[in-house]
Design a protein around this motif. Structure first.
Motif, PDB file in Angstrom:
ATOM      1  N   HIS A 179     -13.035  -5.273  -9.522  1.00 44.13           N
ATOM      2  CA  HIS A 179     -13.351  -6.684  -9.770  1.00 44.13           C
ATOM      3  C   HIS A 179     -14.838  -6.956  -9.542  1.00 44.13           C
ATOM      4  CE1 HIS A 179      -9.364  -8.189 -10.591  1.00 44.13           C
ATOM      5  NE2 HIS A 179      -8.902  -7.594  -9.504  1.00 44.13           N
ATOM      6  N   ALA A 180     -15.382  -6.372  -8.495  1.00 43.47           N
ATOM      7  CA  ALA A 180     -16.803  -6.581  -8.196  1.00 43.47           C
ATOM      8  C   ALA A 180     -17.693  -6.023  -9.310  1.00 43.47           C
ATOM      9  CB  ALA A 180     -17.162  -5.933  -6.856  1.00 43.47           C
ATOM     10  N   GLU A 196     -21.895  -7.084  -2.372  1.00 41.41           N
ATOM     11  CA  GLU A 196     -21.238  -6.324  -1.311  1.00 41.41           C
ATOM     12  C   GLU A 196     -20.623  -5.020  -1.827  1.00 41.41           C
ATOM     13  OE1 GLU A 196     -17.419  -6.812   1.686  1.00 41.41           O
ATOM     14  OE2 GLU A 196     -18.320  -8.610   0.824  1.00 41.41           O
ATOM     15  N   ARG A 197     -20.107  -5.017  -3.058  1.00 40.52           N
ATOM     16  CA  ARG A 197     -19.362  -3.862  -3.562  1.00 40.52           C
ATOM     17  C   ARG A 197     -19.957  -3.210  -4.814  1.00 40.52           C
ATOM     18  NH1 ARG A 197     -14.089  -3.098  -1.796  1.00 40.52           N
ATOM     19  NH2 ARG A 197     -13.415  -4.558  -0.214  1.00 40.52           N
ATOM     20  N   GLU A 254     -10.808   1.354  -6.636  1.00 37.69           N
ATOM     21  CA  GLU A 254      -9.967   0.385  -5.950  1.00 37.69           C
ATOM     22  C   GLU A 254     -10.112  -0.970  -6.633  1.00 37.69           C
ATOM     23  OE1 GLU A 254     -10.663   0.266  -1.741  1.00 37.69           O
ATOM     24  OE2 GLU A 254     -10.484   2.445  -1.564  1.00 37.69           O
ATOM     25  N   GLN A 255      -9.060  -1.759  -6.594  1.00 38.29           N
ATOM     26  CA  GLN A 255      -9.032  -3.023  -7.315  1.00 38.29           C
ATOM     27  C   GLN A 255     -10.189  -3.948  -6.933  1.00 38.29           C
ATOM     28  OE1 GLN A 255      -5.445  -5.370  -6.787  1.00 38.29           O
ATOM     29  NE2 GLN A 255      -5.603  -6.106  -8.897  1.00 38.29           N
ATOM     30  N   ASP A 256     -10.482  -4.085  -5.645  1.00 33.77           N
ATOM     31  CA  ASP A 256     -11.566  -4.974  -5.223  1.00 33.77           C
ATOM     32  C   ASP A 256     -12.917  -4.500  -5.745  1.00 33.77           C
ATOM     33  OD1 ASP A 256      -9.794  -6.646  -3.911  1.00 33.77           O
ATOM     34  OD2 ASP A 256     -10.193  -5.799  -1.926  1.00 33.77           O
ATOM     35  N   ASP A 257     -13.143  -3.193  -5.744  1.00 32.69           N
ATOM     36  CA  ASP A 257     -14.383  -2.655  -6.291  1.00 32.69           C
ATOM     37  C   ASP A 257     -14.436  -2.858  -7.805  1.00 32.69           C
ATOM     38  OD1 ASP A 257     -15.363  -1.841  -3.802  1.00 32.69           O
ATOM     39  OD2 ASP A 257     -14.424   0.128  -3.967  1.00 32.69           O
ATOM     40  N   ASP A 300     -17.236  -8.357 -12.367  1.00 31.56           N
ATOM     41  CA  ASP A 300     -17.914  -9.643 -12.152  1.00 31.56           C
ATOM     42  C   ASP A 300     -19.420  -9.501 -12.327  1.00 31.56           C
ATOM     43  OD1 ASP A 300     -15.449 -10.804 -11.620  1.00 31.56           O
ATOM     44  OD2 ASP A 300     -15.750 -10.889  -9.435  1.00 31.56           O
TER      45      ASP A 300
END
Length: 139
Positions: free
Chosen positions: A54-55, A16-17, A49-52, A58
């Motif tokens: 992490h993606a 997704e990211r 951004e933090q979510d990106d 990962d």
């Protein structure tokens, strides 16, 4: 936008990211290196951004594990550069995932890197894609 350094066949995973692709530039003993890239544009590590982030990390881990298990390399290195003094020369964040072999002198051989044709990248993309078993479409 596809050209000789960017082909649809280079893509090995899409989340997704983030997405991963075989890199178009290789070093002499490190064929099949990959890039992990956020789908949203961000210039460098300072802006992600933090979510990106992490993606990206990962997927970097997944690519490294797949590379280690499917390439027969001795190890894997990751690299990420920020600002010109930090070695950044592409203005979109990306993480290099590089297969390593003993005594490859990767960091001493930067001037020996070369651009690689799509047909030479394809077998490595096929190998990683099969090992990752992740979607490869951006839709």
């Amino acid at each position: 936008m596809f050209n000789d350094r960017n082909q649809a066949s280079d893509v090995v995973a899409v989340t997704e990211r983030a997405y991963a692709r075989i890199a178009p530039k290789w070093w002499p003993a490190n064929a099949g290196g990959a890039l992990v890239i956020p789908r949203r544009h961000v210039e460098n590590l300072y802006e992600i951004e933090q979510d990106d982030g992490h993606a990206v990390w990962d997927l970097t881990q997944q690519v490294a594990k797949a590379m280690s298990s499917s390439y027969g390399c001795d190890g894997v290195s990751t690299r990420q550069h920020n600002e010109p003094a930090g070695g950044q020369d592409v203005w979109h964040l990306h993480v290099h995932v590089l297969p390593r072999v003993r005594n490859d002198a990767l960091y001493q051989r930067h001037p020996n890197s070369r651009w690689v044709a799509a047909d030479e990248r394809r077998p490595f993309a096929d190998t990683l894609r099969a090992a990752l078993k992740l979607p490869t479409s951006f839709v």
